[in-house]
Design a protein around this motif. Sequence first.
Motif, PDB file in Angstrom:
ATOM      1  N   GLU A 134     -11.808 -47.535  15.209  1.00 15.25           N
ATOM      2  CA  GLU A 134     -12.376 -46.482  16.075  1.00 15.25           C
ATOM      3  C   GLU A 134     -11.344 -45.888  17.027  1.00 15.25           C
ATOM      4  OE1 GLU A 134     -15.546 -49.869  16.212  1.00 15.25           O
ATOM      5  OE2 GLU A 134     -13.392 -49.653  15.815  1.00 15.25           O
ATOM      6  N   THR A 135     -10.274 -46.620  17.294  1.00 12.86           N
ATOM      7  CA  THR A 135      -9.275 -46.134  18.246  1.00 12.86           C
ATOM      8  C   THR A 135      -8.202 -45.274  17.590  1.00 12.86           C
ATOM      9  OG1 THR A 135      -7.884 -48.103  17.981  1.00 12.86           O
ATOM     10  CG2 THR A 135      -9.604 -48.190  19.667  1.00 12.86           C
ATOM     11  N   ASP A 140     -18.036 -38.121  16.622  1.00 15.53           N
ATOM     12  CA  ASP A 140     -17.158 -39.294  16.553  1.00 15.53           C
ATOM     13  C   ASP A 140     -17.836 -40.489  17.207  1.00 15.53           C
ATOM     14  OD1 ASP A 140     -14.592 -40.650  16.052  1.00 15.53           O
ATOM     15  OD2 ASP A 140     -14.345 -40.575  18.225  1.00 15.53           O
ATOM     16  N   ASP A 141     -18.516 -40.233  18.318  1.00 22.78           N
ATOM     17  CA  ASP A 141     -19.237 -41.300  19.013  1.00 22.78           C
ATOM     18  C   ASP A 141     -20.355 -41.862  18.132  1.00 22.78           C
ATOM     19  OD1 ASP A 141     -19.896 -42.817  21.502  1.00 22.78           O
ATOM     20  OD2 ASP A 141     -21.754 -41.672  21.363  1.00 22.78           O
ATOM     21  N   GLU A 150      -9.099 -42.183  11.383  1.00 23.31           N
ATOM     22  CA  GLU A 150     -10.389 -42.873  11.404  1.00 23.31           C
ATOM     23  C   GLU A 150     -11.286 -42.401  10.270  1.00 23.31           C
ATOM     24  OE1 GLU A 150     -14.278 -43.725  14.264  1.00 23.31           O
ATOM     25  OE2 GLU A 150     -12.516 -42.709  15.103  1.00 23.31           O
ATOM     26  N   ASP A 205     -18.856 -44.078  15.443  1.00 23.63           N
ATOM     27  CA  ASP A 205     -18.404 -45.329  16.054  1.00 23.63           C
ATOM     28  C   ASP A 205     -19.587 -46.274  16.287  1.00 23.63           C
ATOM     29  OD1 ASP A 205     -15.860 -44.320  16.058  1.00 23.63           O
ATOM     30  OD2 ASP A 205     -15.767 -43.945  18.222  1.00 23.63           O
TER      31      ASP A 205
END
Length: 244
Positions: free
Chosen positions: A117-118, A74-75, A124, A78
């Motif tokens: 992203e949140t 996920d990072d 997402e 992002d």
Amino acid sequence: MKLYTLNVARLQYLETGQFIIRFLTDFESLNLDAATDPEFKSLYDSLKTQSPIYDLALMQIRAKAETELLIAQDDIRDKKLGTLRRAIGVYRYSDEPAEQAAYNLLKILLTVYKNIETANFEAESLGLANLVAEFRNATYLPAVQTLGLTTHVNNLETANNNFKTTFNTRSTTTINTAVYDTKLLRKNILATYKDLAEYVFVMAKRKNTAFFVDTFTVVNNGRKYFADILARRLGNGGDVPPTV
């Protein structure tokens, strides 16, 4: 008659679970009655009780690893989105009319997906997939090509797909919320197995009954199988400590 040599301490965590299950399965396949001997039955029942709990502990470890992988992926996606935003932002003050027009068009598109992203993982994933599709449709593709953003869009898609693959194939097994001490569980189940194996060995020598001889064969077959695994590992680079 002797107990096949096996250093169970060298078995990896997952192999330990497989080793115990192998014995239980092989014993049951012979239709032997554990109640034939009370002491054996006590040890056998203890193994049967410990085995599923140990497996739950392993699943908890795997689930934790999957969660850590998801967070890492996920990072990454992002960051790919952040890189794409910055790549577009480079053209904010461009003197080229075509680049300025492309920047303004894509800036409006990104506004629609502000703070994506949140969102939760699934939202997402869907949002980024839609964004990539928008970048490639007839309205926005010329602007993407004008600013040379194709690679960034592809990178974002790849990162999002990698995340979705992990998310969709992660373990769906419901895990008890209890926190398991896997190291202690492993120590205990191997101690019980050791007592059982040594007891079967002694009884097979002393009583030489069909029950203990057959059970001893089961014990030795499993020990040889996993001893061969350890031997191959040693041949491929050394004695590897227990790992998950």
